[in-house]
Every structure is written in structure tokens, then in C-alpha cells.
Design a protein around this motif. Structure first.
Motif, PDB file in Angstrom:
ATOM      1  N   SER A  65      37.335  46.898 -16.533  1.00  0.00           N
ATOM      2  CA  SER A  65      37.113  47.327 -15.136  1.00  0.00           C
ATOM      3  C   SER A  65      37.890  46.440 -14.176  1.00  0.00           C
ATOM      4  O   SER A  65      38.459  46.927 -13.196  1.00  0.00           O
ATOM      5  N   ASP A 182      37.449  54.971 -15.075  1.00  0.00           N
ATOM      6  CA  ASP A 182      36.795  53.809 -15.664  1.00  0.00           C
ATOM      7  C   ASP A 182      35.481  54.261 -16.302  1.00  0.00           C
ATOM      8  O   ASP A 182      34.522  54.561 -15.619  1.00  0.00           O
ATOM      9  N   GLU A 183      35.476  54.312 -17.610  1.00  0.00           N
ATOM     10  CA  GLU A 183      34.307  54.741 -18.394  1.00  0.00           C
ATOM     11  C   GLU A 183      33.711  56.065 -17.907  1.00  0.00           C
ATOM     12  O   GLU A 183      32.521  56.125 -17.589  1.00  0.00           O
TER      13      GLU A 183
HETATM   14 MG   LIG Z   1      33.667  48.109 -17.183  1.00  0.00          MG
END
Ligand SMILES: [Mg+2]
Ligand SMILES: Nc1ncnc2c1ncn2[C@@H]1O[C@H](COP(=O)(O)OP(=O)(O)O)[C@@H](O)[C@H]1O
Length: 330
Positions: A65, A182-183
Motif C-alpha cells: 500500500s 489496492d487489494e
Molecule cells: Mg495494504
């Protein structure tokens, strides 16, 4: 192909205050604050080209991240530099955000109480998206992300999978050429995950959008990206194709041979790089490493010296290799 992102020796260190307990600790915190420096990203470099789909994978806390935040301009690197679309993400932030999309799985960008479609209309104004383009994109995303049934509802009434799809559409209404995820599949069930993967694949392959995608689910990567960057404790430990991991980490392959009779195979076992892991009657299992043994000569040897009735070689499972890297490092 044209370079879209150039990350050079990126580092990000967080200064975290270390709090002491108790009365004296409290005083110490006030007068002698102590800090620890956490290296979240530690000297990572890479180049991403137009039309690439690159997956960043790594365990929790690996630095994924933080890397995405530096690439999307939310955080400035402590050291090193990013150039993306010819701009500096943090310094040219306004110009840059108009060209990119960013989706953070953990945090929705949509208003909790507004119907989704109202949030979308707001975004049209913020990004000054021309009417025709907005309507086209809205229609396309509603269709391929299957949002028709819930587009009038506020986020708080949606399932996580629906919310994620709405978030993705919101980030893409202005037709960005570079998109960070992000994810995006975190916490989703298999069906919802598959929808997101399909969509990412579509954007990359059909619309030519450059994609950077973080996840800790190897299947996400295998289904969407050709290129994979593995991050471990803030460092890049692999950058290459998905298939290439197998050779890079030199995993063992398993050879299962069924012989016509119960041979004494001690001759084979004498080869130092072959391990026998099981011998049940006529069926024997061998382990060997790709770099030590030429498969062809091994098989040839077996066929020449024994009566073989069946033979299979199993490839290492990529997911297993990656899990191994998470657990033990390299
Ligand atoms: Mg992360
Ligand atoms: N804002 C922050 N302040 C302090 N430490 C942080 C901050 N953001 C991340 N970290 C730390 O940096 C490391 C990397 O975090 P992160 O990039 O979120 O990892 P990942 O996304 O791979 O799980 C972790 O140890 C995390 O605790």
C-alpha cells in the motif's frame, strides 16, 4: 513501448512515536519523545510500460500500500523518485489525479448515504467529464459490473462485492489511462472476486488501460497479470513473469513412476540431487530440482533400465512457493 511509470530507488520511512507507560513514561513522552523509524519501502525500483498489467504481491505489512500511495501521489517518498505519465505524482497532484484512477479495497471513496448514482453525478462535475463520455462510461460500467440492480441504493445498503464494483466504476468514470487497485478483492467471496478479476482483465486487454494491482491472493495475479513483483519487508525480491517464479525460486519437482515390478531403485537414489520420498511396491516418488537434473535424461534413464508403466511430473504450485516466501523469506 512507452514508459508510464518509472520508480527509482523508492524509500519510505515512517517515524512512529514510541510511548512509554506509567507516570514517568508519560513525562518522558512529553519531554523526551522517542521515535522509531519504520522502513515501509526500502529501495524499490521498477519501470512500467503502457498497457502493462502488473501485480504487486506480498504478505501483510510488506509495503504494497505504501508503494501504491507513492505511485498515486498520496504519499511522498522519503528518498528516491517517481515519474508517472511524465509527471511527479505528489508535486503535480492536480494534473496527475485527472489522469489516473485509484481504488483502495479497505476504504470506499463513495458517500455512505447518497445513492450511488448521485455520487457518480458529483464525480462527473468534479472531474468535468463531458456529458457524452460520462453517459457512455456509466452505461458501460453499469453493464459490465452488473450494477443496475443497486445503482439507486446508498453504499451502506450494499454487500462488500457490490460496494467494490461501485467504487471501481467511480474511479474510472473519467477514463483514466493508468489505474491503481489496492487489494480490490480483500474480503470478497470467490464469485465476487472472479467478477473483479474479469473486469480488470477486460480493462487491460480491451481498453488498453495500464494496471497496477496489489493483493495477497496469488490467484488474483495468475488470472489478471503477466508480470508480478513480489515485495517482502519493503524490498523487491522478484520482478518477472508469473511462470518465471518457478525457475527463479528453484522449486522442486516431483516425479511419480509406476514400474512394472517392484524394482530395487537404489541405483537411481545414488544420484545426489534426487531424493526418494516414497516407495510403495511398484510406485516410487522422486524429488529433484530443475537446475540439477535434466528431466529428459532422467526419464530416458528410467525407460532404458526399467520397465515403466506410468510416469507423471508435477510442477510446483505457485501459490505454495509464494506462501513459502511469506513464511520463510528467501
Ligand atoms: Mg495494504
Ligand atoms: N501511516 C503509517 N504510519 C506508520 N507506519 C505505517 C504507516 N503506513 C504503513 N506503515 C507501516 O509500514 C509497513 C508497510 O505497510 P503497508 O504498505 O500498508 O503494507 P501492505 O500494504 O503490504 O500490507 C507496515 O509495517 C506498516 O505498519
Amino acid at each position: 513501448m512507452e514508459t508510464v511509470i518509472e520508480g527509482k530507488r523508492l524509500k519510505k520511512t515512517f517515524k512512529i512515536s514510541k510511548r512509554e507507560k506509567g507516570l514517568f513514561g508519560h513525562l518522558a513522552n512529553l519531554f523526551l519523545p522517542k521515535y522509531i523509524h519504520k522502513k515501509a519501502v526500502d529501495d524499490i525500483s521498477f519501470t512500467i510500460k503502457k498497457g502493462d498489467a502488473v501485480g504487486f504481491i506480498g504478505a501483510n505489512g510488506a509495503g504494497k500500500s505504501t508503494t501504491i500511495k507513492m505511485l498515486s501521489g498520496i504519499l511522498s517518498p522519503t528518498e528516491g523518485s517517481v515519474t508517472a505519465l511524465g509527471l511527479s505524482p505528489d508535486k503535480d497532484r492536480i494534473e496527475y489525479v485527472a489522469k489516473i484512477g485509484a481504488i483502495f479495497g479497505q476504504k470506499s471513496q463513495l458517500s455512505w448515504d447518497l445513492p450511488i448514482i448521485d455520487s457518480f453525478d458529483l464525480l462527473q462535475k468534479i472531474y468535468r467529464i463531458p456529458d457524452q463520455k460520462y453517459q457512455e462510461n456509466l452505461a458501460m460500467f453499469t453493464k459490465i459490473l452488473d450494477m443496475k440492480s443497486f445503482i439507486e441504493q446508498p453504499v451502506r445498503q450494499l454487500s462488500l462485492g457490490q460496494r467494490m464494483r461501485a467504487d471501481i466504476a467511480a474511479a474510472l468514470l473519467h477514463s483514466p489511462e493508468l489505474v491503481f487497485f489496492d487489494e480490490p478483492t480483500i474480503g470478497l467471496d470467490v464469485v465476487a472476486k472472479e467478477k473483479i478479476r474479469e473486469f480488470i482483465r477486460y480493462m487491460n486487454k480491451e481498453l488498453g488501460v495500464t494496471i497496477i494491482f496489489t493483493t495477497h491472493d496469488m490467484q488474483d495475479i495468475e488470472k489478471t497479470c503477466e508480470r508480478l513483483i513480489i515485495i517482502d519487508q519493503g524490498k523487491k525480491i522478484y520482478d518477472g513473469t508469473v511462470a518465471g517464479i518457478k525457475t527463479h525460486f528453484g522449486s522442486e519437482r516431483k516425479l511419480v513412476v509406476k514400474f512394472e515390478q517392484d524394482y530395487d531403485i537404489s541405483e537411481v537414489a545414488k544420484t545426489p540431487s534426487i531424493k526418494i520420498i516414497s516407495k510403495k511396491d511398484r510406485s516410487k516418488e522422486f524429488l529433484f530440482k530443475n537446475e540439477d537434473i535434466e528431466v529428459k535424461s532422467l526419464i530416458q534413464y528410467l525407460f532404458e533400465n526399467y520397465q515403466v508403466s506410468d510416469l507423471t511430473i508435477s510442477e510446483p504450485d505457485i501459490e505454495e512457493i509464494v506462501r513459502d516466501i511469506y513464511d520463510k523469506g528467501i
